[in-house]
Scaffold this active site. Structure first.
Site, PDB file in Angstrom:
ATOM      1  N   ARG A 203       0.817  -1.226   0.000  1.00 30.79           N
ATOM      2  CA  ARG A 203       0.000   0.000   0.000  1.00 30.79           C
ATOM      3  C   ARG A 203       0.844   1.267   0.000  1.00 30.79           C
ATOM      4  O   ARG A 203       0.438   2.283   0.549  1.00 30.79           O
ATOM      5  CB  ARG A 203      -0.980   0.025   1.182  1.00 30.79           C
ATOM      6  CG  ARG A 203      -1.985  -1.105   1.189  1.00 30.79           C
ATOM      7  CD  ARG A 203      -3.052  -0.881   0.136  1.00 30.79           C
ATOM      8  NE  ARG A 203      -4.048  -1.934   0.197  1.00 30.79           N
ATOM      9  CZ  ARG A 203      -5.274  -1.756   0.672  1.00 30.79           C
ATOM     10  NH1 ARG A 203      -5.647  -0.597   1.113  1.00 30.79           N
ATOM     11  NH2 ARG A 203      -6.116  -2.762   0.656  1.00 30.79           N
TER      12      ARG A 203
ATOM     13  N   ARG B 111      -3.288   6.309  -0.156  1.00 30.62           N
ATOM     14  CA  ARG B 111      -3.846   7.431   0.598  1.00 30.62           C
ATOM     15  C   ARG B 111      -2.905   8.166   1.531  1.00 30.62           C
ATOM     16  O   ARG B 111      -3.208   9.272   1.960  1.00 30.62           O
ATOM     17  CB  ARG B 111      -5.036   6.933   1.425  1.00 30.62           C
ATOM     18  CG  ARG B 111      -6.243   6.723   0.578  1.00 30.62           C
ATOM     19  CD  ARG B 111      -7.366   6.200   1.398  1.00 30.62           C
ATOM     20  NE  ARG B 111      -6.993   4.921   1.996  1.00 30.62           N
ATOM     21  CZ  ARG B 111      -7.802   4.207   2.750  1.00 30.62           C
ATOM     22  NH1 ARG B 111      -9.007   4.646   3.016  1.00 30.62           N
ATOM     23  NH2 ARG B 111      -7.411   3.054   3.249  1.00 30.62           N
TER      24      ARG B 111
ATOM     25  N   ARG C 203      -6.101  11.831  -7.454  1.00 30.93           N
ATOM     26  CA  ARG C 203      -7.328  11.023  -7.388  1.00 30.93           C
ATOM     27  C   ARG C 203      -8.600  11.866  -7.316  1.00 30.93           C
ATOM     28  O   ARG C 203      -9.706  11.335  -7.460  1.00 30.93           O
ATOM     29  CB  ARG C 203      -7.256  10.112  -6.161  1.00 30.93           C
ATOM     30  CG  ARG C 203      -6.756   8.681  -6.388  1.00 30.93           C
ATOM     31  CD  ARG C 203      -7.740   7.802  -7.149  1.00 30.93           C
ATOM     32  NE  ARG C 203      -9.106   7.928  -6.687  1.00 30.93           N
ATOM     33  CZ  ARG C 203      -9.604   7.358  -5.599  1.00 30.93           C
ATOM     34  NH1 ARG C 203      -8.866   6.568  -4.880  1.00 30.93           N
ATOM     35  NH2 ARG C 203     -10.857   7.540  -5.259  1.00 30.93           N
TER      36      ARG C 203
ATOM     37  N   ASP D 217      -6.346  -2.999  -7.555  1.00 28.41           N
ATOM     38  CA  ASP D 217      -7.001  -3.532  -6.358  1.00 28.41           C
ATOM     39  C   ASP D 217      -7.365  -4.983  -6.613  1.00 28.41           C
ATOM     40  O   ASP D 217      -7.500  -5.391  -7.775  1.00 28.41           O
ATOM     41  CB  ASP D 217      -8.259  -2.730  -6.006  1.00 28.41           C
ATOM     42  CG  ASP D 217      -8.728  -3.057  -4.589  1.00 28.41           C
ATOM     43  OD1 ASP D 217      -8.199  -2.459  -3.640  1.00 28.41           O
ATOM     44  OD2 ASP D 217      -9.583  -3.950  -4.431  1.00 28.41           O
TER      45      ASP D 217
ATOM     46  N   TYR E 193     -15.147 -11.693  -0.001  1.00 32.09           N
ATOM     47  CA  TYR E 193     -15.872 -10.467  -0.378  1.00 32.09           C
ATOM     48  C   TYR E 193     -17.151 -10.806  -1.139  1.00 32.09           C
ATOM     49  O   TYR E 193     -18.199 -10.201  -0.929  1.00 32.09           O
ATOM     50  CB  TYR E 193     -14.980  -9.541  -1.206  1.00 32.09           C
ATOM     51  CG  TYR E 193     -13.977  -8.780  -0.355  1.00 32.09           C
ATOM     52  CD1 TYR E 193     -14.401  -7.779   0.517  1.00 32.09           C
ATOM     53  CD2 TYR E 193     -12.624  -9.048  -0.407  1.00 32.09           C
ATOM     54  CE1 TYR E 193     -13.498  -7.074   1.312  1.00 32.09           C
ATOM     55  CE2 TYR E 193     -11.715  -8.353   0.376  1.00 32.09           C
ATOM     56  CZ  TYR E 193     -12.156  -7.367   1.235  1.00 32.09           C
ATOM     57  OH  TYR E 193     -11.270  -6.687   2.025  1.00 32.09           O
TER      58      TYR E 193
END
Ligand code: CP3
Length: 361
Positions: free
Chosen positions: A46, A50, A59, A95, A170
């Protein structure tokens, strides 16, 4: 860029495959192959995302999955942490749900929550109706890889995908889950349906990783992030055969295969046996202990607790040095966090981690 070690960049063979780069001096690839790298390699799960202001900036106004499927934007975001930190590997900005989305599954990533699935997959009919990933589906991701190979110089690029169990969780739960209760119920109450689901997901994952390798990635990581929720017995019987089919299916591709999960201390041996060249370890098991559990013939990746990046420089430096020492017990060691960079992490702290790792002989 045509650095000395690069045999070919960006040239295609007419079948959409990019000739594999030859990067003999890349410390990340040397460690993954259990050869002697010139320095201890480091990258961060990661790292593209962010915690970086330049990421938040580019973004703005673009949805997460839209960004993943926009090649020039995915390329730029992948490069940001390489420029800022001088890490030893880039990881493709994407992702684990991207191949599902590309196949036509109703899935979105909700900020602060994670992947959310419109119609959860819970019956044999749901599994039968699951769309396949057509070769065209991976085209924007392959294009991002080709752009990156032209930009990265000597820095290796890691491609990745989600493992069947984590993707299935998921799909079955419909979103993130603390206990994975519906997934475990399906595994045990309807094993045929479970295996059909994992088999379809293994096909999708294998196709998606092959497309990334054909486009030029130098290594792949299979994220089975939530496998640590399973007992070793259930993992070996109900999950490992599907992950093994993905990893073994890439054995002849000539790129190192990294296999990672969180809370997998009891599964490290099995995750290595599934066909990995490098086993990712979270912060719960020291790397010297992990090396004994994984056994010979495999390198390790990890394992600084991402929460400790908030503890101040002295603690961070002490922990990095401890991990480097413990990692020396492995046949190869790629320094990383034990899980992804937390969004509030100060990028300057990560920059210092890279400096400390590179400074230790
Ligand atoms: O490592 C990298 O820098 C490459 C990018 C990357 C992302 N997701 C980008 C992303 C990687 C390797 C992933 C993998 C991924 N995605 C995993 C496996 C790794 C792990 O952390 O265990 C999992 C389980 C997912 C599913 C997912 N996607 C989650 C749990 C989230 C976080 C949701 C949230 O907002 O808290 C996402 C969204 C996501 N994937 C973001 C990024 C940068 C944040 C979304 C944003 O920026 O708006």
């Amino acid at each position: 860029m045509s650095g000395a070690g690069v045999v070919s960049t960006g040239s295609t063979d007419g079948m959409g495959s990019t000739a594999r780069r030859h990067l003999p001096d890349a410390p990340f690839l040397a460690a993954a192959r259990r050869e002697r790298p010139s320095r201890r390699p480091v990258w961060f799960m990661r790292q593209a995302g962010r915690s970086l202001p330049e990421y938040r900036e580019v973004r703005q106004g673009t949805g997460m999955l839209e960004a993943c499927l926009t090649p020039d934007l995915a390329c730029e975001i992948t490069l940001q942490p390489v420029r800022r930190y001088g890490v030893d590997a880039a990881i493709l900005f994407s992702d684990i749900v991207v191949p599902l989305k590309a196949a036509g599954v109703g899935v979105d990533i909700v900020a602060g929550t994670g992947p959310v699935v419109e119609h959860p997959v819970r019956t044999a009919a749901d599994v039968a109706a699951l769309p396949r990933l057509e070769p065209d589906g991976a085209a924007p991701v392959a294009e991002a890889v080709r752009l990156l190979i032209g930009e990265l110089g000597e820095t290796p690029l890691i491609g990745f995908a989600g493992a069947p169990f984590t993707l299935a969780s998921y799909l079955v739960e419909g979103g993130p889950s603390r206990n994975h209760e519906r997934t475990k119920a399906l595994m045990h109450a309807e094993p045929d349906t479970w295996h059909a689901l994992c088999s379809a997901l293994a096909d999708m994952t294998l196709g998606f990783l092959r497309a990334q390798i054909a486009a030029g990635v130098d290594a792949v990581q299979l994220f089975d992030s939530w496998a640590g929720a399973l007992s070793e017995r259930d993992y070996r019987e109900l999950v490992m055969p599907h992950s093994a089919r993905v990893l073994r299916g890439l054995a002849d591709a000539g790129v190192p295969r990294i296999h990672f999960g969180v809370g997998t201390g009891e599964l490290l041996g099995a995750m290595g046996e599934a066909g990995a060249d490098v086993v990712g370890v979270d912060w719960r098991v020291p790397l010297d202990v992990a090396a004994a559990r994984v056994g010979p013939g495999r390198a390790l990746q990890g394992n600084l607790d991402p929460a400790l990046l908030f503890a101040g420089h002295d603690v961070v430096e002490r922990e990095v040095r401890r991990i480097l020492a413990e990692g020396s017990a492995a046949e190869g060691h790629v320094f990383n966090l034990g899980h992804g960079v937390l969004p509030e992490t100060d990028p300057d702290v990560l920059a210092r981690v890279v400096d400390v790792v590179h400074a230790v002989p």
